[in-house]
Write a protein that holds these residues in place. Structure first.
Motif, PDB file in Angstrom:
ATOM      1  N   ALA A   1       0.826  -1.207   0.000  1.00  0.00           N
ATOM      2  CA  ALA A   1       0.000   0.000   0.000  1.00  0.00           C
ATOM      3  C   ALA A   1       0.862   1.259   0.000  1.00  0.00           C
ATOM      4  CB  ALA A   1      -0.927   0.007   1.205  1.00  0.00           C
TER       5      ALA A   1
ATOM      6  N   GLY B   1      -3.323   4.993  -1.156  1.00  0.00           N
ATOM      7  CA  GLY B   1      -2.619   4.758   0.111  1.00  0.00           C
ATOM      8  C   GLY B   1      -2.789   5.875   1.130  1.00  0.00           C
TER       9      GLY B   1
ATOM     10  N   SER C   1      -5.351   6.694   3.195  1.00  0.00           N
ATOM     11  CA  SER C   1      -5.850   6.275   4.512  1.00  0.00           C
ATOM     12  C   SER C   1      -4.824   5.431   5.246  1.00  0.00           C
ATOM     13  CB  SER C   1      -7.163   5.494   4.369  1.00  0.00           C
ATOM     14  OG  SER C   1      -8.184   6.355   3.910  1.00  0.00           O
TER      15      SER C   1
HETATM   16  N1  LIG Z   1      -6.706  -3.729   5.834  1.00  0.00           N
HETATM   17  C1  LIG Z   1      -6.280  -3.905   4.591  1.00  0.00           C
HETATM   18  N2  LIG Z   1      -5.907  -5.140   4.143  1.00  0.00           N
HETATM   19  C2  LIG Z   1      -5.451  -5.323   2.896  1.00  0.00           C
HETATM   20  N3  LIG Z   1      -5.332  -4.340   1.974  1.00  0.00           N
HETATM   21  C3  LIG Z   1      -5.709  -3.106   2.336  1.00  0.00           C
HETATM   22  C4  LIG Z   1      -6.191  -2.818   3.656  1.00  0.00           C
HETATM   23  N4  LIG Z   1      -6.473  -1.490   3.724  1.00  0.00           N
HETATM   24  C5  LIG Z   1      -6.182  -0.973   2.514  1.00  0.00           C
HETATM   25  N5  LIG Z   1      -5.717  -1.931   1.682  1.00  0.00           N
HETATM   26  C6  LIG Z   1      -5.262  -1.752   0.295  1.00  0.00           C
HETATM   27  O1  LIG Z   1      -4.190  -0.823   0.299  1.00  0.00           O
HETATM   28  C7  LIG Z   1      -4.291   0.092  -0.789  1.00  0.00           C
HETATM   29  C8  LIG Z   1      -4.370   1.521  -0.274  1.00  0.00           C
HETATM   30  O2  LIG Z   1      -5.628   1.692   0.382  1.00  0.00           O
HETATM   31  P1  LIG Z   1      -6.004   3.031   1.151  1.00  0.00           P
HETATM   32  O3  LIG Z   1      -4.882   3.410   2.037  1.00  0.00           O
HETATM   33  O4  LIG Z   1      -7.335   2.839   1.775  1.00  0.00           O
HETATM   34  O5  LIG Z   1      -6.078   4.079  -0.051  1.00  0.00           O
HETATM   35  P2  LIG Z   1      -6.891   5.466  -0.190  1.00  0.00           P
HETATM   36  O6  LIG Z   1      -7.252   5.937   1.182  1.00  0.00           O
HETATM   37  O7  LIG Z   1      -5.942   6.375  -0.895  1.00  0.00           O
HETATM   38  O8  LIG Z   1      -8.090   5.174  -1.019  1.00  0.00           O
HETATM   39  C9  LIG Z   1      -5.512  -0.340  -1.593  1.00  0.00           C
HETATM   40  O9  LIG Z   1      -5.091  -1.182  -2.623  1.00  0.00           O
HETATM   41  C10 LIG Z   1      -6.332  -1.119  -0.579  1.00  0.00           C
HETATM   42  O10 LIG Z   1      -7.116  -2.091  -1.198  1.00  0.00           O
END
Ligand SMILES: Nc1ncnc2c1ncn2[C@@H]1O[C@H](COP(=O)(O)OP(=O)(O)O)[C@@H](O)[C@H]1O
Ligand SMILES: [Mg+2]
Length: 312
Positions: free
Chosen positions: A26, A49, A51
């Motif tokens: 991520a 990434g 969040s």
């Molecule tokens: N708990 C988790 N387990 C596995 N993959 C995750 C998890 N949280 C986020 N991801 C993956 O990590 C990547 C970044 O997600 P995130 O940080 O939520 O991005 P954004 O907030 O920019 O939309 C994405 O591909 C998401 O699917």
């Protein structure tokens, strides 16, 4: 007072294998500094990434590698102090339905070890506009009220840094204005450093001094808002003429192109040229306008352009 509110070096996050899911990278080596006192925007498409980065700052997600310093405290060396320096309003609505706003704020203050005498529960309730809902169960609150409560919870321990993860995604205009009003006040009156993620370019433009753009776990741009938006403020005015012109009009700062449907596309930088100048050029050229519309780069185009530029 430190000069860097946040300092991140070599930050990586790989979510582990869960069930049949393969490991997911991520964050792929982030270096980022946020100056104290700034309103800092973190932009990027879904899945970039954002969040993950914010949740690592909040101590909610464990990083895989790298160093995170919050208000001068290394997260690994001084976890308590680094946590105390930051308040996070998460993207997800994660409220206990059986707490009232007052109860939720009190519990949060307790978690952060804020002594009763130093709690400003009523002040926070007033600020987020929930004084009259102080004793209502969270499950009876509207979506907008719950979001406001999340903002309140982020503020109970008087953090130096306030982080908001997509606070205005899907909220109505009134709530958006209320949020921005509060954020501005916290920044100006209390010198609070603000970090926010948003999908809305206008919002970033209006609120942020500096912006970093994240794509696929990497920072692909980092600049002052003015510089960044200056690069991406191209507008295109598309004019359908009554009859095709014999020669293409020309003017400095305006790029003119024939389109296959017979329309003329005038591309210009909105910061240097305004639409009126384009229309003036058209009139001077003797072109009679049948139809006119404008196109502008949206955030998606910006991401694509930057990603391509990075790959080239
Ligand atoms: N708990 C988790 N387990 C596995 N993959 C995750 C998890 N949280 C986020 N991801 C993956 O990590 C990547 C970044 O997600 P995130 O940080 O939520 O991005 P954004 O907030 O920019 O939309 C994405 O591909 C998401 O699917
Ligand atoms: Mg997110």
């Amino acid at each position: 007072m430190t000069t860097d509110a946040i300092k991140i070096t070599g930050l990586r996050k790989t979510y582990g294998v869960s069930g049949r899911q393969p490991p997911k990278v991520a964050l792929n080596g982030i270096d980022l500094t946020v100056p104290a006192g700034a309103v800092f925007g973190l932009l990027g498409p879904n899945g970039a990434g954002k969040s993950t980065l914010i949740n690592i700052l909040a101590g909610l997600v464990n990083k895989t590698a790298g160093k995170v310093t919050i208000w001068g405290f290394d997260q690994d060396v001084n976890p308590r102090q680094s946590r105390a320096a930051i308040g996070v309003m998460p993207q997800e609505l994660n409220l206990d339905p059986f707490f009232t706003p007052r109860g939720a704020l009190d519990v949060q203050a307790g978690l952060y070890g804020v002594p009763r005498a130093q709690r400003r529960t009523d002040e926070i309730l007033a600020m987020i506009g929930l004084s009259d809902k102080a004793e209502a169960y969270a499950r009876t609150l509207s979506g907008g009220m719950r979001r406001r409560l999340l903002l309140g919870k982020a503020l109970v321990h008087h953090p130096h840094i306030l982080v908001l993860d997509e606070p205005t995604a899907g909220v109505d205009i009134e709530l958006r204005q209320m949020l921005w009003h509060n954020v501005r006040r916290l920044n100006r009156d209390r010198g609070m450093t603000i970090i926010l993620t948003t999908h809305y370019l206008e919002e970033a433009e209006e609120m942020c001094d500096e912006i970093a753009i994240l794509s696929q776990g990497a920072v692909i741009a980092r600049d002052s808002t003015a510089n960044l938006l200056g690069q991406i403020d191209t507008r295109t005015m598309v004019i359908t003429p009554e009859s095709p012109p014999t020669t293409l009009p020309a003017a400095t700062g305006i790029e003119v192109a024939n389109r296959s449907d017979g329309s003329l596309a005038f591309t210009y930088h909105a910061r240097r040229t305004n639409g009126e100048e384009v229309l003036e050029l058209v009139r001077r050229s003797g072109i009679r306008i049948r139809d006119v519309r404008t196109e502008q780069a949206d955030l998606q185009d910006v991401f694509l352009n930057l990603t391509r530029a990075g790959a080239a």
